[in-house]
Design a protein around this motif. Structure first.
Motif, PDB file in Angstrom:
ATOM      1  N   PRO A 189      -8.242   1.043   1.915  1.00  0.00           N
ATOM      2  CA  PRO A 189      -8.590   2.376   1.403  1.00  0.00           C
ATOM      3  C   PRO A 189     -10.020   2.395   0.848  1.00  0.00           C
ATOM      4  O   PRO A 189     -10.429   1.446   0.200  1.00  0.00           O
ATOM      5  CB  PRO A 189      -7.603   2.570   0.259  1.00  0.00           C
ATOM      6  CG  PRO A 189      -6.972   1.227  -0.001  1.00  0.00           C
ATOM      7  CD  PRO A 189      -7.555   0.214   0.941  1.00  0.00           C
ATOM      8  N   SER A 190     -10.708   3.486   1.092  1.00  0.00           N
ATOM      9  CA  SER A 190     -12.080   3.637   0.593  1.00  0.00           C
ATOM     10  C   SER A 190     -12.470   5.112   0.686  1.00  0.00           C
ATOM     11  O   SER A 190     -11.764   5.901   1.298  1.00  0.00           O
ATOM     12  CB  SER A 190     -13.040   2.793   1.435  1.00  0.00           C
ATOM     13  OG  SER A 190     -13.079   3.306   2.758  1.00  0.00           O
ATOM     14  N   TRP A 191     -13.631   5.434   0.109  1.00  0.00           N
ATOM     15  CA  TRP A 191     -14.077   6.830   0.148  1.00  0.00           C
ATOM     16  C   TRP A 191     -14.412   7.254   1.582  1.00  0.00           C
ATOM     17  O   TRP A 191     -14.029   8.335   2.009  1.00  0.00           O
ATOM     18  CB  TRP A 191     -15.308   7.029  -0.752  1.00  0.00           C
ATOM     19  CG  TRP A 191     -14.969   7.201  -2.196  1.00  0.00           C
ATOM     20  CD1 TRP A 191     -14.419   8.312  -2.775  1.00  0.00           C
ATOM     21  CD2 TRP A 191     -15.152   6.255  -3.257  1.00  0.00           C
ATOM     22  NE1 TRP A 191     -14.252   8.109  -4.123  1.00  0.00           N
ATOM     23  CE2 TRP A 191     -14.698   6.865  -4.454  1.00  0.00           C
ATOM     24  CE3 TRP A 191     -15.674   4.965  -3.319  1.00  0.00           C
ATOM     25  CZ2 TRP A 191     -14.742   6.236  -5.693  1.00  0.00           C
ATOM     26  CZ3 TRP A 191     -15.713   4.329  -4.560  1.00  0.00           C
ATOM     27  CH2 TRP A 191     -15.247   4.959  -5.729  1.00  0.00           C
TER      28      TRP A 191
ATOM     29  N   ASN B 269       1.170  10.128   3.889  1.00  0.00           N
ATOM     30  CA  ASN B 269       1.958   9.304   2.982  1.00  0.00           C
ATOM     31  C   ASN B 269       3.305  10.008   2.776  1.00  0.00           C
ATOM     32  O   ASN B 269       3.334  11.187   2.451  1.00  0.00           O
ATOM     33  CB  ASN B 269       1.185   9.226   1.667  1.00  0.00           C
ATOM     34  CG  ASN B 269       1.876   8.359   0.663  1.00  0.00           C
ATOM     35  OD1 ASN B 269       3.092   8.397   0.532  1.00  0.00           O
ATOM     36  ND2 ASN B 269       1.100   7.581  -0.039  1.00  0.00           N
ATOM     37  N   PRO B 270       4.403   9.304   2.955  1.00  0.00           N
ATOM     38  CA  PRO B 270       5.704   9.978   2.873  1.00  0.00           C
ATOM     39  C   PRO B 270       6.107  10.434   1.469  1.00  0.00           C
ATOM     40  O   PRO B 270       7.075  11.176   1.327  1.00  0.00           O
ATOM     41  CB  PRO B 270       6.689   8.920   3.400  1.00  0.00           C
ATOM     42  CG  PRO B 270       5.986   7.618   3.287  1.00  0.00           C
ATOM     43  CD  PRO B 270       4.526   7.889   3.346  1.00  0.00           C
ATOM     44  N   GLU B 271       5.368  10.050   0.442  1.00  0.00           N
ATOM     45  CA  GLU B 271       5.684  10.517  -0.909  1.00  0.00           C
ATOM     46  C   GLU B 271       5.575  12.040  -0.950  1.00  0.00           C
ATOM     47  O   GLU B 271       4.695  12.617  -0.323  1.00  0.00           O
ATOM     48  CB  GLU B 271       4.669   9.957  -1.918  1.00  0.00           C
ATOM     49  CG  GLU B 271       4.576   8.464  -1.958  1.00  0.00           C
ATOM     50  CD  GLU B 271       5.702   7.836  -2.770  1.00  0.00           C
ATOM     51  OE1 GLU B 271       6.148   8.456  -3.732  1.00  0.00           O
ATOM     52  OE2 GLU B 271       6.117   6.723  -2.401  1.00  0.00           O
TER      53      GLU B 271
ATOM     54  N   SER C 235      -3.337   9.080   1.213  1.00  0.00           N
ATOM     55  CA  SER C 235      -2.719  10.367   1.545  1.00  0.00           C
ATOM     56  C   SER C 235      -2.505  10.485   3.046  1.00  0.00           C
ATOM     57  O   SER C 235      -1.524  11.060   3.506  1.00  0.00           O
ATOM     58  CB  SER C 235      -3.575  11.529   1.033  1.00  0.00           C
ATOM     59  OG  SER C 235      -3.389  11.677  -0.359  1.00  0.00           O
ATOM     60  N   LEU C 236      -3.449   9.969   3.823  1.00  0.00           N
ATOM     61  CA  LEU C 236      -3.225   9.821   5.274  1.00  0.00           C
ATOM     62  C   LEU C 236      -3.266   8.332   5.561  1.00  0.00           C
ATOM     63  O   LEU C 236      -4.246   7.665   5.242  1.00  0.00           O
ATOM     64  CB  LEU C 236      -4.327  10.494   6.083  1.00  0.00           C
ATOM     65  CG  LEU C 236      -4.158  11.907   6.603  1.00  0.00           C
ATOM     66  CD1 LEU C 236      -5.260  12.223   7.598  1.00  0.00           C
ATOM     67  CD2 LEU C 236      -2.796  12.177   7.219  1.00  0.00           C
ATOM     68  N   LEU C 237      -2.224   7.831   6.183  1.00  0.00           N
ATOM     69  CA  LEU C 237      -2.182   6.415   6.533  1.00  0.00           C
ATOM     70  C   LEU C 237      -3.042   6.179   7.774  1.00  0.00           C
ATOM     71  O   LEU C 237      -3.353   7.127   8.506  1.00  0.00           O
ATOM     72  CB  LEU C 237      -0.728   6.000   6.774  1.00  0.00           C
ATOM     73  CG  LEU C 237       0.160   6.188   5.528  1.00  0.00           C
ATOM     74  CD1 LEU C 237       1.628   5.996   5.868  1.00  0.00           C
ATOM     75  CD2 LEU C 237      -0.269   5.237   4.426  1.00  0.00           C
ATOM     76  N   PRO C 238      -3.429   4.930   8.011  1.00  0.00           N
ATOM     77  CA  PRO C 238      -4.329   4.674   9.141  1.00  0.00           C
ATOM     78  C   PRO C 238      -3.806   5.198  10.481  1.00  0.00           C
ATOM     79  O   PRO C 238      -4.594   5.504  11.378  1.00  0.00           O
ATOM     80  CB  PRO C 238      -4.443   3.147   9.148  1.00  0.00           C
ATOM     81  CG  PRO C 238      -4.244   2.757   7.716  1.00  0.00           C
ATOM     82  CD  PRO C 238      -3.231   3.727   7.180  1.00  0.00           C
TER      83      PRO C 238
ATOM     84  N   LEU D 298       0.770  -1.235   0.000  1.00  0.00           N
ATOM     85  CA  LEU D 298       0.000   0.000   0.000  1.00  0.00           C
ATOM     86  C   LEU D 298       0.806   1.294   0.000  1.00  0.00           C
ATOM     87  O   LEU D 298       0.269   2.346  -0.269  1.00  0.00           O
ATOM     88  CB  LEU D 298      -1.031  -0.028   1.121  1.00  0.00           C
ATOM     89  CG  LEU D 298      -2.078  -1.140   0.910  1.00  0.00           C
ATOM     90  CD1 LEU D 298      -3.101  -1.147   2.015  1.00  0.00           C
ATOM     91  CD2 LEU D 298      -2.751  -1.048  -0.437  1.00  0.00           C
ATOM     92  N   ILE D 299       2.089   1.240   0.281  1.00  0.00           N
ATOM     93  CA  ILE D 299       2.860   2.465   0.059  1.00  0.00           C
ATOM     94  C   ILE D 299       4.151   2.164  -0.679  1.00  0.00           C
ATOM     95  O   ILE D 299       4.619   1.038  -0.715  1.00  0.00           O
ATOM     96  CB  ILE D 299       3.197   3.228   1.364  1.00  0.00           C
ATOM     97  CG1 ILE D 299       3.914   2.304   2.336  1.00  0.00           C
ATOM     98  CG2 ILE D 299       1.983   3.855   1.993  1.00  0.00           C
ATOM     99  CD1 ILE D 299       4.565   3.052   3.473  1.00  0.00           C
ATOM    100  N   GLY D 300       4.683   3.238  -1.230  1.00  0.00           N
ATOM    101  CA  GLY D 300       5.992   3.114  -1.844  1.00  0.00           C
ATOM    102  C   GLY D 300       5.973   2.444  -3.210  1.00  0.00           C
ATOM    103  O   GLY D 300       7.009   2.122  -3.766  1.00  0.00           O
TER     104      GLY D 300
END
Ligand code: BGC
Length: 718
Positions: free
Chosen positions: A587-589, A614-616, A606-609, A450-452
């Motif tokens: 992830p969901s709306w 998100n570090p990107e 964009s915001l992790l749980p 989910l990231i990176g």
């Protein structure tokens, strides 16, 4: 676009001034009507006798200035007084020559700003020329990305006016609605953060500015910074990247201050140099002043928040052009983003003029060879053929034609479409697109990590390219037919049929197994009719299994997401579609809503749980592409679906969603207001609709088919 003339010279100043003022005194006999025609290469504010002319901001707007420049016209009779008067024009760099795109990119259209104006009084005209007085302004610095510095104590030195050459044949009348200061938002909470900073929370992410009411006794400098989120309770603005987005004021004796030539994307403001009570701090929402046409209301607070987030995302990104985001060093007219969001936008607001202007910009910046810009106006100088982004030239005009029934959207853009498609063809090998840069399923989270991951998603980029090429060819064929060009209709029809045949051979086995295992791949194959009729049921089941396997979470990107719920709902999997819609696990709306979002995010993560960003580096909390979900709510949940262009005829087919006891949709079409929805009570559902007299409707109820036709008020209990 209506060409116009404007007397007067384009006047700038010889010195290096980021902002300057040109002024002129004149006498008025107190009788004649007066009008000000004006434009600028940069941004202008006009004042007569110290009073602002009009209520528009960021004028003359953003166009590819050297190809099309808008002229505004104001009636100013009421601002004049008998005897001596003064007109003052403050000019800033704005989009014309200020910083845009990545660090250190300035002067996209010209070196220095200038203004051209003609004040018509009766039969006489006072026009800008070298005789005007030039000086510095209290606005010492202004930039779209970096914000504004105002100093009311600084000496305003005289400057030297000079003429700037400009080809006036590109002047047109103002096309769309102006940007205005639309709404005032009070402070929700004053915070003293763990880091010891003073932060004002407005409770809503928005595009705009903040007005400060500085106390009369105050002398000194105050500074405002802006952020979209707090992290661990602290002010966080790393995602603005290089955009400083500040407002700074130096005053002697207080007063009301706000920025003139910029806007920020923000929910939070950090203030330093003074501590003000909440009543002295007000956010002002600044964007294009469009007329609202659509609404969705439900019985669920959380879902309503999602809908509000979509609408706010549109408002915040319709600042003269449709932008990707309003906060970081970007705020650009990315073509893929508006292509994903266009129909939702057209349900929500009357966007005819806004899009007409932007499509003119798109045409102006299209390459001679047919390449379409990835952003419009194109300050990136990045054009190409990429699916979804460059298909904006076909898909957006067609969507607008369908929404408004106005064939000029197609007529104006048919030649540019043809040029694009001819170039697209050059990227084919053995009939299928096989070369060229593609964004794929941008920001899809389907690398099962989910990231990176890469931002391009996992779906085969050329499958996407071929699918949308097929769709664009069909649009060209329909456009040719509508414009009465049978020969070209036949050509595009034949070409699209051949492409479809080749795609089916390439992507399906003879017994119907589809080659792609991604949700987006399967969604597109169903939604755009790539799957043969006899294989549709099998593919729909494969898609459904895939989505279930993903636990109803969304992993599609910019290209797949707008069509995801349609592909499920329209192919027998309503249950799954509604579970995805109402899912709130990451992830969901609704996950975004639960994480406190007040606008739709750029990325699902964009915001992790854990509440950290998100570090990107690329991370915006105000991107509308995934807001395209609202189109599904209008069309399939409230059930307001056009069957004839411009909603001349409609299918009203509300379908209840588990978790939403009531849904009411409303769309003020060019033929009048259409309402539809349902209300559940105990074991009964009431379906209702209102259809205006000039619209022909068929009312469809779940599992029943057409239950009524005509117009007027309808209500059914089941
Ligand atoms: C933008 C987009 C855009 C994308 C394309 C990003 O920087 O914010 O939303 O569509 O780039 O690469």
């Amino acid at each position: 676009m209506e060409k116009t003339e404007l007397n007067g010279k384009f006047i700038g100043v010889e010195q290096d001034a980021n902002v300057f003022v040109l002024s002129k005194k004149f006498t008025y006999d107190g009788k004649k009507a007066a009008k000000l025609n004006i434009t600028a290469l940069g941004l202008y504010k006009a004042e007569i006798n110290g009073v602002r002319v009009g209520d528009a901001y960021l004028t003359p707007g953003w166009t590819s200035y050297n190809k099309m420049l808008q002229v505004q016209c104001y009636t100013v009779t009421d601002l004049l007084r008998a005897g001596e008067n003064e007109i003052a024009l403050t000019v800033a760099e704005g989009w014309y020559c200020g910083r845009l795109v990545w660090p250190d990119a300035y002067r996209h259209y010209g070196d220095k700003p200038s203004v051209c104006a003609a004040l018509q009084i009766g039969n006489e005209e006072l026009v800008t020329d070298e005789s005007w007085k030039a000086s510095e302004s209290y606005i010492r610095f202004s930039s779209i990305y970096d914000g504004e510095t105002q100093d009311f104590t600084a000496e305003r030195k005289p400057l030297t006016p000079c003429v700037r050459a400009f080809d006036k044949s590109v002047l047109v009348r103002q096309i769309d609605e102006p940007v205005r200061d639309i709404e005032r938002v009070a402070v929700r909470e004053v915070l003293h953060t763990p880091a010891g900073e003073l932060v004002y929370d407005f409770g809503q992410n928005m595009a705009g500015v903040v007005e400060l009411d500085l106390p009369q006794m105050f002398c000194g400098t105050v500074a405002c910074e802006f952020a979209e989120i707090l992290v661990h309770g602290n002010f966080y603005r790393e995602n603005y990247r290089s955009a400083k987005s500040t407002a700074q004021y130096t005053v002697r004796g207080g007063g009301i201050v706000k920025p003139e030539f910029t806007f920020h994307g923000f929910r939070y403001m950090k203030l330093s140099g003074i501590e003000l009570p909440a009543e002295r701090v007000t956010a002002i929402v600044r964007h294009t002043d469009l007329t609202r046409t659509g609404k969705i209301e439900t019985s669920d607070k959380r879902f309503n928040r999602l809908i509000d987030n979509v609408v706010w995302g549109q408002r915040d990104n319709f600042v003269d052009i449709p932008t990707d985001c309003p906060q970081r060093d970007e705020r650009l007219g990315w073509t893929g983003d508006i292509n994903a969001f266009c129909r939702t936008a057209a349900y929500n607001y009357d966007i005819r003029l806004f899009m007409k202007k932007w499509l003119a910009d798109l045409r102006n910046d299209q390459g001679e060879n047919g390449e379409v810009p990835h952003i419009v106006p194109d300050v990136l100088h990045s054009t190409g053929v990429s699916a979804m982004w460059c298909d904006a030239i076909t898909m957006i005009p067609y969507t607008l034609y369908e929404m408004y029934g106005d064939v000029s959207f197609l007529a104006d853009n048919y030649e540019p479409m043809k040029k694009f498609l001819a170039l697209r063809e050059k990227h084919t090998q053995n009939g299928l697109i096989a070369t060229g840069f593609e964004y794929g399923d941008w920001l899809a989270l389907d690398r099962e990590q989910l990231i990176g991951e890469s931002p391009f998603g996992r779906t085969d980029e050329y499958f996407i390219a071929n699918t949308l090429y097929f769709h664009s060819l069909q649009i060209a064929a329909k456009t040719a037919a509508l414009l009465g060009n049978e020969k070209e209709n036949a050509y595009y029809t034949k070409r699209s049929e051949k492409l479809l045949k080749d795609m089916r051979k390439e992507y399906f086995t003879p017994s119907g197994r589809f080659a792609l295992d991604t949700v987006t791949g399967q969604v597109l194959a169903l939604h755009f009719g790539i799957a043969e009729e006899k294989f549709r049921a099998r593919l729909a089941k494969t898609l459904n299994d895939n989505v279930v396997k993903h636990e109803y979470r969304v992993c599609t990107g910019f290209t797949g997401t707008p069509f995801l719920l349609f592909a499920l709902a329209d192919n027998g999997y309503w249950e799954t579609a509604q579970k995805v819609l109402m899912n709130d696990t990451y992830p969901s709306w609704l996950y975004e809503v639960d994480m406190g979002a007040t606008t739709v995010w750029e990325r699902w993560n964009s915001l992790l749980p854990d509440g950290t960003p998100n570090p990107e580096g690329m991370n915006s909390y105000n991107h509308y592409a995934y807001g395209s979900v609202m189109e599904f709510v209008y069309r399939r949940v409230a059930g307001i679906e056009a069957t004839g262009v411009g909603f001349q005829s409609v299918r009203i087919a509300p379908v209840p969603v588990e978790g939403l006891n009531e849904v009411r949709g409303e769309y003020n079409s060019i033929h009048g207001k259409i309402t539809a929805g349902y209300a559940k009570k105990e074991n009964k559902v009431t379906y209702f609709a209102h259809v205006p007299p000039s619209v022909q409707a068929e009312i469809v109820l779940p599992d029943e088919g057409v239950v009524a036709t005509g117009n007027g008020d309808f209500s059914f209990e089941r």
